[in-house]
Write a protein that holds these residues in place. Structure first.
Motif, PDB file in Angstrom:
ATOM      1  N   GLN A   1     101.994   4.323  18.821  1.00 23.16           N
ATOM      2  CA  GLN A   1     101.689   4.069  20.116  1.00 23.16           C
ATOM      3  C   GLN A   1     103.086   3.175  20.750  1.00 23.16           C
ATOM      4  O   GLN A   1     102.899   1.934  21.097  1.00 23.16           O
ATOM      5  CB  GLN A   1     100.599   3.057  20.293  1.00 23.16           C
ATOM      6  N   TYR A   2     103.933   4.011  20.826  1.00 19.08           N
ATOM      7  CA  TYR A   2     105.186   3.253  21.295  1.00 19.08           C
ATOM      8  C   TYR A   2     105.046   3.045  22.899  1.00 19.08           C
ATOM      9  O   TYR A   2     104.522   3.781  23.632  1.00 19.08           O
ATOM     10  CB  TYR A   2     106.424   4.499  21.223  1.00 19.08           C
ATOM     11  N   ASP A   3     105.840   2.375  23.321  1.00 22.30           N
ATOM     12  CA  ASP A   3     105.851   1.722  24.965  1.00 22.30           C
ATOM     13  C   ASP A   3     106.836   2.606  25.478  1.00 22.30           C
ATOM     14  O   ASP A   3     106.670   2.906  26.819  1.00 22.30           O
ATOM     15  CB  ASP A   3     106.236   0.325  25.064  1.00 22.30           C
ATOM     16  N   ASN A   4     107.763   3.363  24.729  1.00 23.39           N
ATOM     17  CA  ASN A   4     108.622   4.217  25.321  1.00 23.39           C
ATOM     18  C   ASN A   4     109.329   4.808  24.399  1.00 23.39           C
ATOM     19  O   ASN A   4     109.455   4.388  23.293  1.00 23.39           O
ATOM     20  CB  ASN A   4     109.519   3.789  26.522  1.00 23.39           C
TER      21      ASN A   4
ATOM     22  N   ALA B   1     103.072   6.274  26.777  1.00 17.70           N
ATOM     23  CA  ALA B   1     103.706   5.355  27.236  1.00 17.70           C
ATOM     24  C   ALA B   1     102.787   4.829  28.442  1.00 17.70           C
ATOM     25  O   ALA B   1     103.084   3.334  28.806  1.00 17.70           O
ATOM     26  CB  ALA B   1     105.084   5.459  27.610  1.00 17.70           C
ATOM     27  N   LYS B   2     102.410   5.690  29.226  1.00 24.36           N
ATOM     28  CA  LYS B   2     101.595   5.330  30.690  1.00 24.36           C
ATOM     29  C   LYS B   2     100.439   4.634  30.008  1.00 24.36           C
ATOM     30  O   LYS B   2      99.948   3.407  30.629  1.00 24.36           O
ATOM     31  CB  LYS B   2     101.005   6.594  30.984  1.00 24.36           C
ATOM     32  N   ASP B   3      99.829   4.965  28.917  1.00 22.40           N
ATOM     33  CA  ASP B   3      98.616   4.263  28.591  1.00 22.40           C
ATOM     34  C   ASP B   3      98.754   2.910  28.028  1.00 22.40           C
ATOM     35  O   ASP B   3      98.339   1.917  28.332  1.00 22.40           O
ATOM     36  CB  ASP B   3      97.946   5.133  27.249  1.00 22.40           C
ATOM     37  N   ARG B   4     100.041   2.858  27.441  1.00 19.28           N
ATOM     38  CA  ARG B   4     100.291   1.407  26.771  1.00 19.28           C
ATOM     39  C   ARG B   4     100.933   0.488  27.882  1.00 19.28           C
ATOM     40  O   ARG B   4     100.444  -0.713  28.014  1.00 19.28           O
ATOM     41  CB  ARG B   4     101.850   1.489  25.991  1.00 19.28           C
ATOM     42  N   ALA B   5     101.541   0.810  28.894  1.00 13.66           N
ATOM     43  CA  ALA B   5     101.962   0.399  30.139  1.00 13.66           C
ATOM     44  C   ALA B   5     100.622  -0.290  30.892  1.00 13.66           C
ATOM     45  O   ALA B   5     100.609  -1.695  31.387  1.00 13.66           O
ATOM     46  CB  ALA B   5     102.718   0.809  31.184  1.00 13.66           C
ATOM     47  N   ALA B   6      99.690   0.502  31.213  1.00 13.55           N
ATOM     48  CA  ALA B   6      98.524   0.207  32.056  1.00 13.55           C
ATOM     49  C   ALA B   6      97.893  -0.986  31.461  1.00 13.55           C
ATOM     50  O   ALA B   6      96.972  -1.419  32.095  1.00 13.55           O
ATOM     51  CB  ALA B   6      97.340   1.360  32.094  1.00 13.55           C
ATOM     52  N   ARG B   7      97.842  -1.348  29.874  1.00 12.68           N
ATOM     53  CA  ARG B   7      97.167  -2.327  29.528  1.00 12.68           C
ATOM     54  C   ARG B   7      97.410  -3.938  30.050  1.00 12.68           C
ATOM     55  O   ARG B   7      96.566  -4.575  29.853  1.00 12.68           O
ATOM     56  CB  ARG B   7      97.324  -2.163  27.917  1.00 12.68           C
ATOM     57  N   LEU B   8      98.524  -3.771  30.535  1.00 12.37           N
ATOM     58  CA  LEU B   8      98.932  -5.068  31.162  1.00 12.37           C
ATOM     59  C   LEU B   8      98.597  -5.481  32.465  1.00 12.37           C
ATOM     60  O   LEU B   8      98.690  -6.661  32.855  1.00 12.37           O
ATOM     61  CB  LEU B   8     100.487  -5.281  30.974  1.00 12.37           C
ATOM     62  N   LYS B   9      97.807  -4.544  33.060  1.00 12.76           N
ATOM     63  CA  LYS B   9      97.557  -4.760  34.606  1.00 12.76           C
ATOM     64  C   LYS B   9      96.637  -6.095  34.634  1.00 12.76           C
ATOM     65  O   LYS B   9      95.804  -6.186  33.921  1.00 12.76           O
ATOM     66  CB  LYS B   9      96.729  -3.581  34.929  1.00 12.76           C
TER      67      LYS B   9
END
Length: 474
Positions: free
Chosen positions: A363-366, A407-415
């Motif tokens: 589950q890489y962030d990028n 990467a999109k899924d990983r980013a969204a978790r910080l909302k």
């Protein structure tokens, strides 16, 4: 293994400063000739280490009287600091040289210099000598500290100057540097690489590993902090093997611990980390640090054990995943990024599925995903079973989609969370917004005054836009 004390050569520093005085006299003559302060454009291709080298070149150029410009058309001196990791980087340089030739016909006093990794390839030098004879100066990666001396030689001669070293153990810092950013800076902690991954040209053009003395690194960072730097990035082809070639070996984890003690320094980053050398000691130092950013670039390159062995990466898929698990257990908030290659000789679509499996498990962030580039002189270039283009494209497209979705899924978790951001610059698309960088290396855009550039602020992450956030200061 050769052991040596990697300290800056003070005599060489003094010698180059004398050459700077001579070069300044020639630049003053040029200014009188053309009727304005000479302009220089330094264009950087490639990695952060190249970017740091360009700051050194720019520092010497401004010291001797040039003014920096981003416009090649306006420049009186154009320098390309080249990269050769992939063939398209070479082709970009050749393409732009054709444009410079037409510029030089209109502006005969224009000087052109080429340096960096691409210049360490003998075939490249032969091509330039044959097809681009208007180039004035060529030098490589090992003698960049001689730039002032080479400039003097260039001014005193009318033929092409070529000064390429095959190897060196010299480390010469303490020369002028023109930093791109006042609030952050890269720091070379080592040079070269001993890994010899079968696809990689870097050990051949950057040479064998040589580490800087830790005391010199600390002293340089202290000076930078005194000059307003709040974030530093420690640079090396493989920072995890730092210190092994020193007379008194020091581990990278020990160096990081010392850097953390520097008062006034707020953030520490580093790259690149080879998985085979990432120690438990380093994980422990990162876990307990209040300054080391929660971002780790950990290139895996491929997911198939068969391909990893052919690449000479010296770890298996299982070992890599075990390392990731250890890192995430110690630091659950860590952001992991990676490099991936598709189309290595002999790779099948089944092998690409193994790489996709790693992306899904880690589950890489990028991830920076590349198509294999054949580099003459590397073992992989001579391998049979070079992969057909249509097979490479099919595997690349499939992997890229998984990388982007993950990467999109990983980013969204910080909302909705609030995180600290270093305010870096005015937003390129909207001047009413500032752009900040989070500890995990993600960007966030928010309304703020430009006076905050270089400061750390707390930002609410209101909306996720895939690979960046918009938010507001809290």
């Amino acid at each position: 293994m050769i052991k040596y004390t990697a300290t800056t050569d003070e005599n060489e520093v003094s010698r180059q400063k004398e050459y700077m005085k001579k070069a300044a006299a020639y630049v003053a003559e040029l200014e009188a000739q053309i009727g304005h302060k000479p302009l220089c454009c330094v264009t950087t291709f490639g990695c952060q280490m190249n970017a740091r080298d360009s700051e050194k070149l720019s520092g010497i150029l401004t010291e001797i009287g040039y003014e920096l410009t981003e416009s090649e058309e306006d420049a009186d001196f154009v320098i390309y600091n080249t990269c050769t990791v992939r063939d398209n980087a070479n082709q970009r340089v050749y393409g732009r040289l054709g444009f410079l030739n037409s510029m030089k016909r209109k502006k005969p006093h224009l000087r052109i210099a080429l340096c960096g990794c691409m210049m360490q390839e003998p075939a490249v030098i032969e091509k330039i000598k044959k097809s681009y004879r208007f180039v004035d100066l060529i030098f490589g990666t090992h003698n960049i500290f001689k730039f002032a001396e080479l400039l003097v030689t260039m001014f005193e001669n009318h033929e092409m100057i070529i000064d390429i070293w095959q190897e060196t153990d010299q480390i010469v810092e303490e020369l002028p540097v023109n930093r791109k950013y006042p609030y952050k800076s890269g720091i070379n902690i080592m040079f070269g690489c001993n890994n010899f991954c079968s696809y990689c040209i870097v050990p051949y053009v950057r040479g064998r590993e040589r580490s800087r003395d830790p005391k010199e690194i600390i002293r340089e960072i202290e000076k930078l902090v005194a000059d307003g730097v709040v974030e530093i990035m420690l640079l090396g082809q493989n920072v995890n093997s730092y210190g092994k070639t020193l007379e008194h070996p020091v581990t990278f984890a020990q160096l990081l611990h010392e850097v953390e003690q520097i008062e006034g320094l707020k953030r520490i980053r580093f790259m690149t980390s080879h998985p085979k050398d990432l120690s438990d000691e380093l994980i422990e130092v990162m876990k307990n640090s209040k300054k080391i950013c929660r971002h780790l670039h950990l290139p895996v390159q491929a997911g198939s054990d068969r391909i990893l062995k052919a690449m000479n990466r010296r770890y298996t898929k299982e070992q890599y995943l075990a390392l990731v698990e250890k890192i995430k257990t110690a630091m659950p908030d860590i952001s992991l990024t990676t490099d991936l290659i598709v189309g290595f000789p002999g790779e099948t679509l089944e092998d690409v599925e193994e790489t996709i499996d790693i992306v899904q498990k880690v589950q890489y962030d990028n991830a920076f995903t590349f198509i294999y580039s054949k580099r003459t002189g590397t073992p992989a270039a001579a391998m049979e079973n070079q992969v057909p283009e249509e097979v490479v494209k099919e595997g690349f497209d499939k992997l890229l989609k998984v990388v982007q979705d993950t990467a999109k899924d990983r980013a969204a978790r910080l909302k909705g969370s609030v995180m600290e951001a270093l305010v870096e610059e005015v937003n390129e698309q909207d001047a009413s917004l500032m752009t900040g960088r989070l500890s995990n290396n993600m960007l966030v855009h928010f309304p703020a005054d430009r006076s905050l550039i270089g400061q750390l602020v707390m930002v609410s992450l209101d909306e996720c836009h895939g690979f960046y956030y918009t938010g507001h200061i809290v």
